[in-house]
Design a protein around this motif. Structure first.
Motif, mmCIF file in Angstrom:
data_model
loop_
_atom_site.group_PDB
_atom_site.id
_atom_site.type_symbol
_atom_site.label_atom_id
_atom_site.label_comp_id
_atom_site.label_asym_id
_atom_site.label_seq_id
_atom_site.Cartn_x
_atom_site.Cartn_y
_atom_site.Cartn_z
ATOM 1 N N GLN A 178 -12.211 -9.018 2.008
ATOM 2 C CA GLN A 178 -12.883 -8.703 0.751
ATOM 3 C C GLN A 178 -11.778 -8.328 -0.233
ATOM 4 O O GLN A 178 -11.196 -7.256 -0.133
ATOM 5 N N ILE A 179 -11.480 -9.221 -1.157
ATOM 6 C CA ILE A 179 -10.335 -9.032 -2.045
ATOM 7 C C ILE A 179 -10.542 -7.815 -2.932
ATOM 8 O O ILE A 179 -11.608 -7.625 -3.528
ATOM 9 N N GLN A 180 -9.509 -6.991 -2.984
ATOM 10 C CA GLN A 180 -9.513 -5.777 -3.798
ATOM 11 C C GLN A 180 -8.424 -5.883 -4.863
ATOM 12 O O GLN A 180 -7.485 -6.686 -4.744
ATOM 13 N N ILE A 181 -8.532 -5.059 -5.889
ATOM 14 C CA ILE A 181 -7.536 -5.063 -6.952
ATOM 15 C C ILE A 181 -7.308 -3.632 -7.429
ATOM 16 O O ILE A 181 -8.203 -2.782 -7.358
ATOM 17 N N GLY A 182 -6.092 -3.370 -7.896
ATOM 18 C CA GLY A 182 -5.768 -2.040 -8.402
ATOM 19 C C GLY A 182 -4.290 -1.918 -8.720
ATOM 20 O O GLY A 182 -3.518 -2.873 -8.582
ATOM 21 N N SER A 183 -3.899 -0.750 -9.134
ATOM 22 C CA SER A 183 -2.508 -0.478 -9.487
ATOM 23 C C SER A 183 -1.598 -0.666 -8.274
ATOM 24 O O SER A 183 -1.978 -0.390 -7.139
ATOM 25 N N GLN A 184 -0.373 -1.127 -8.529
ATOM 26 C CA GLN A 184 0.602 -1.323 -7.447
ATOM 27 C C GLN A 184 1.307 -0.037 -7.051
ATOM 28 O O GLN A 184 2.147 -0.044 -6.154
ATOM 29 N N TRP A 185 0.987 1.095 -7.680
ATOM 30 C CA TRP A 185 1.677 2.363 -7.390
ATOM 31 C C TRP A 185 0.850 3.161 -6.391
ATOM 32 O O TRP A 185 -0.068 3.888 -6.754
ATOM 33 N N TRP A 186 1.187 3.008 -5.109
ATOM 34 C CA TRP A 186 0.400 3.606 -4.038
ATOM 35 C C TRP A 186 1.237 4.574 -3.202
ATOM 36 O O TRP A 186 2.460 4.600 -3.271
ATOM 37 N N CYS A 187 0.543 5.348 -2.357
ATOM 38 C CA CYS A 187 1.169 6.220 -1.359
ATOM 39 C C CYS A 187 0.374 6.068 -0.063
ATOM 40 O O CYS A 187 -0.806 6.429 -0.006
ATOM 41 N N LEU A 188 1.023 5.513 0.967
ATOM 42 C CA LEU A 188 0.339 5.201 2.217
ATOM 43 C C LEU A 188 0.966 5.945 3.390
ATOM 44 O O LEU A 188 2.181 6.166 3.414
ATOM 45 N N ARG A 189 0.128 6.295 4.377
ATOM 46 C CA ARG A 189 0.614 6.960 5.580
ATOM 47 C C ARG A 189 1.401 5.986 6.459
ATOM 48 O O ARG A 189 1.236 4.771 6.375
ATOM 49 N N ARG A 190 2.223 6.551 7.336
ATOM 50 C CA ARG A 190 3.047 5.702 8.202
ATOM 51 C C ARG A 190 2.192 4.774 9.075
ATOM 52 O O ARG A 190 2.508 3.589 9.232
ATOM 53 N N ARG A 191 1.116 5.302 9.615
ATOM 54 C CA ARG A 191 0.262 4.494 10.476
ATOM 55 C C ARG A 191 -0.271 3.281 9.722
ATOM 56 O O ARG A 191 -0.303 2.160 10.244
ATOM 57 N N THR A 192 -0.667 3.490 8.472
ATOM 58 C CA THR A 192 -1.184 2.388 7.655
ATOM 59 C C THR A 192 -0.098 1.350 7.402
ATOM 60 O O THR A 192 -0.346 0.138 7.488
ATOM 61 N N ILE A 193 1.105 1.820 7.082
ATOM 62 C CA ILE A 193 2.225 0.905 6.839
ATOM 63 C C ILE A 193 2.513 0.071 8.088
ATOM 64 O O ILE A 193 2.730 -1.152 8.017
ATOM 65 N N GLU A 194 2.496 0.696 9.258
ATOM 66 C CA GLU A 194 2.759 -0.041 10.508
ATOM 67 C C GLU A 194 1.661 -1.063 10.772
ATOM 68 O O GLU A 194 1.932 -2.176 11.258
ATOM 69 N N TRP A 195 0.411 -0.712 10.468
ATOM 70 C CA TRP A 195 -0.683 -1.666 10.627
ATOM 71 C C TRP A 195 -0.493 -2.872 9.707
ATOM 72 O O TRP A 195 -0.743 -4.011 10.091
ATOM 73 N N ILE A 196 -0.072 -2.592 8.472
ATOM 74 C CA ILE A 196 0.137 -3.685 7.515
ATOM 75 C C ILE A 196 1.244 -4.622 7.991
ATOM 76 O O ILE A 196 1.099 -5.850 7.957
ATOM 77 N N LEU A 197 2.362 -4.054 8.444
ATOM 78 C CA LEU A 197 3.463 -4.895 8.923
ATOM 79 C C LEU A 197 3.031 -5.725 10.126
ATOM 80 O O LEU A 197 3.393 -6.912 10.235
ATOM 81 N N ASP A 198 2.269 -5.125 11.019
ATOM 82 C CA ASP A 198 1.778 -5.866 12.188
ATOM 83 C C ASP A 198 0.834 -6.987 11.744
ATOM 84 O O ASP A 198 0.886 -8.106 12.282
ATOM 85 N N PHE A 199 0.001 -6.704 10.746
ATOM 86 C CA PHE A 199 -0.938 -7.696 10.225
ATOM 87 C C PHE A 199 -0.179 -8.878 9.616
ATOM 88 O O PHE A 199 -0.564 -10.046 9.814
ATOM 89 N N THR A 200 0.897 -8.606 8.888
ATOM 90 C CA THR A 200 1.651 -9.692 8.239
ATOM 91 C C THR A 200 2.294 -10.618 9.268
ATOM 92 O O THR A 200 2.509 -11.803 8.984
ATOM 93 N N ARG A 201 2.604 -10.087 10.437
ATOM 94 C CA ARG A 201 3.209 -10.921 11.480
ATOM 95 C C ARG A 201 2.162 -11.776 12.199
ATOM 96 O O ARG A 201 2.465 -12.897 12.631
ATOM 97 N N LYS A 202 0.953 -11.259 12.325
ATOM 98 C CA LYS A 202 -0.088 -11.960 13.075
ATOM 99 C C LYS A 202 -0.889 -12.933 12.219
ATOM 100 O O LYS A 202 -1.314 -13.982 12.703
ATOM 101 N N ARG A 203 -1.121 -12.586 10.976
ATOM 102 C CA ARG A 203 -2.006 -13.386 10.125
ATOM 103 C C ARG A 203 -1.207 -14.230 9.142
ATOM 104 O O ARG A 203 -1.115 -13.925 7.958
ATOM 105 N N ARG A 204 -0.623 -15.328 9.628
ATOM 106 C CA ARG A 204 0.161 -16.192 8.749
ATOM 107 C C ARG A 204 -0.727 -16.882 7.711
ATOM 108 O O ARG A 204 -0.259 -17.243 6.636
ATOM 109 N N ASP A 205 -2.012 -17.072 8.050
ATOM 110 C CA ASP A 205 -2.917 -17.702 7.085
ATOM 111 C C ASP A 205 -3.104 -16.826 5.856
ATOM 112 O O ASP A 205 -3.119 -17.334 4.718
ATOM 113 N N VAL A 206 -3.210 -15.525 6.062
ATOM 114 C CA VAL A 206 -3.364 -14.604 4.940
ATOM 115 C C VAL A 206 -2.082 -14.550 4.113
ATOM 116 O O VAL A 206 -2.118 -14.525 2.877
ATOM 117 N N MET A 207 -0.953 -14.572 4.780
ATOM 118 C CA MET A 207 0.326 -14.553 4.067
ATOM 119 C C MET A 207 0.491 -15.809 3.215
ATOM 120 O O MET A 207 0.950 -15.745 2.071
#
Length: 525
Positions: A178-207
């Motif tokens: 579900q595409i979201q939009i907003g400011s690029q100035w964020w603050c994310l927890r470490r767990r969230t950042i690790e999930w995102i990095l893992d997602f980028t490696r697994k989901r080449r279609d999304v990338m």
């Protein structure tokens, strides 16, 4: 206790970056820096050398050239995040910053604030149902592929877009997102950042999908956080205080905004003026003050809206922005190409766009139909552009997010040249002196209404010396003004001679300057 890894994307002002890094890491936090590969190499070396002994600073392992609206901004952010995750295992939060940001609270306040709630802070509104996008493309940003930069390669951008639209080459959005939009100035927890990095490696279609969307820094992280993190662990807001004018430009903060900034419900603010040295010094001292106390009133946006709105009903509390702070900016560089043959200057501008990354605008003070971005109406007519020329130019610098800008002017614009050359910014002039045949001057006389198609040959012969003398007079006035940084490039010169002038004017390598000087049919009429 929270430990912040700041993700800093920057492209200029190495001294400010060094100071920002040392200030933020002195409180025990970390920083990962991506310095734009388009920027000057000596600036990057200066930053690396100055911060080499700081164990709390790391650098993205790969530097890339970034462009507004491109995937490159997201990729640079990911490179910086990866470096920070590996280098700083104790970092609990990752905070996105730019070189124009500054802390408006103390480090202790920031750490306590983040410790108080185990959540992520990121603006993320539904892309299609929200009104976050006010004008321009919306669905088209996603369903068509965008391979070119709209600012640097406008024709290619819109030609590619229109071809896809005509051939109905729409693509599907990944079904589970579900595409979201907003400011690029964020603050994310470490767990969230690790999930995102893992997602980028697994989901080449999304990338692959996001790599060819337009302005993905407003949608990529916003969408992935909503996809990966429970809703009750997300605060749909940014911790960076920023405002926009009615012209769509970021509001810039100066020395007298100190008290206003401290009272906002945010940890950082942007954009801080490069000239606001007193403000930066006070905010730097504040960040290290463990005893600082803050009274949060959060009235900044409503106050700004109220004061700026007074002008619409005839009430003014201060000078208009074009009547004060009228300099283009001491750190900015305006490069003016002066040429009577407008088509010659336009050909050179086209070549410069291919060879360099400096934004270039054609005869904005001479041609009503010169393509300009929507700046709220100030660009609408030649009269407005000329009357508010410094304000217009400042807004163009801000729009292109650059400190270097090229424009074309006619030699008859002596008043404009004098005004810009008297500014505190650096102004360079490159005058192209062309050769004028009698046939060209006859055509010129007809174009400007001095002669018609039925004007007798004898009349034209009497008129030509006057036209030629008028052109020479304009060039003489420019030379007599003795402007600094004024170079004269002549059609009769060899390309090698002109290349030296172009290299100094654009501050580029000799081989690139020679490529511009050898532009095919540059002087052809």
């Amino acid at each position: 206790m929270a430990r912040i890894a700041f993700i800093l994307l920057c492209h200029k002002d190495p001294d400010a970056i060094i100071g920002q890094a040392n200030m933020l890491t002195a409180a025990g936090d970390y920083m990962s820096i991506h310095f734009d590969a388009r920027a000057k190499p000596e600036h990057y070396r200066k930053i690396r050398e100055a911060l080499a002994d700081n164990p709390n600073v790391t650098f993205a392992r790969k530097r890339i050239k970034c462009g507004w609206g491109e995937w490159s901004l997201v990729q640079a952010t990911l490179y910086s995040i990866e470096a920070a995750v590996d280098a700083f295992p104790r970092a609990t939060h990752f905070y996105m910053l730019s070189g124009d940001c500054a802390a408006i609270k103390s480090a202790r306040y920031a750490h306590d604030f983040l410790d108080a709630h185990d959540v992520d802070y990121i603006e993320s509104f539904d892309y299609f149902s929200s009104d976050w996008i006010k004008t321009g493309m919306k669905e088209e940003r996603l369903i068509y592929r965008h391979f070119f930069n709209e600012r640097n390669h406008k024709w290619l951008f819109y030609t590619s877009f229109n071809i896809q639209k005509k051939l109905r080459l729409k693509r599907e959005i990944p079904a589970d997102l579900q595409i979201q939009i907003g400011s690029q100035w964020w603050c994310l927890r470490r767990r969230t950042i690790e999930w995102i990095l893992d997602f980028t490696r697994k989901r080449r279609d999304v990338m692959r999908f996001f790599r060819t969307t337009w302005i993905p820094d407003e949608t990529f992280f916003q969408t992935l956080v909503r996809h990966l993190v429970p809703e009750n662990e997300i605060r749909t807001r940014t911790l960076t205080f920023l405002m926009f004018t009615d012209y769509g430009m970021p509001v810039t903060f100066y020395n007298d905004h100190y008290d206003l900034l401290l009272s906002q419900d945010a940890l950082f603010a942007r954009k801080i003026s490069p000239e606001a040295t007193e403000l930066k010094t006070r905010l730097g001292a504040l960040y290290a003050d463990e005893d600082a106390r803050f009274n949060i009133s959060d009235e900044g946006r409503s106050l700004f809206k109220f004061l700026t709105g007074r002008g619409r009903i005839g009430r003014r509390f201060a000078l208009r922005f074009w009547e004060t702070e009228s300099t283009l900016g001491r750190e900015r560089e305006l490069m003016i190409i002066i040429c009577k043959k407008w088509h010659v200057a336009k050909r050179m501008i086209d070549k410069i766009r291919q060879v360099t990354n400096v934004p270039a605008i054609e005869y904005l003070f001479n041609e009503e139909n010169t393509h300009l971005p929507d700046l709220g109406g100030i660009q609408a007519t030649l009269g407005k552009r000329t009357r508010h020329r410094r304000a217009l130019m400042r807004m163009l610098f801000d729009y292109f997010e650059t400190d270097r800008l090229i424009v074309c002017m006619d030699p008859g614009n002596i008043d404009l040249l004098e005004d810009f050359c008297n500014d505190r910014s650096t102004t360079k002039l490159l005058e192209i002196q062309c050769e004028f045949s009698d046939a060209y001057l006859v055509g010129h006389a007809r174009r400007v209404g001095l002669a018609g198609t039925q004007t007798p040959k004898e009349t034209l012969e009497r008129l030509l010396p006057t036209i030629r003398g008028d052109i020479n007079f304009e060039s003489d006035r420019i030379r007599d003004a003795e402007f600094e940084n004024h170079s004269i490039m002549k059609q009769s010169n060899d390309p090698e001679d002109n290349a030296g002038l172009i290299a100094r004017f654009l501050d580029i390598a000799p081989d690139k300057a020679l490529e511009i000087a050898r532009t095919d049919h540059l002087y052809a009429d």
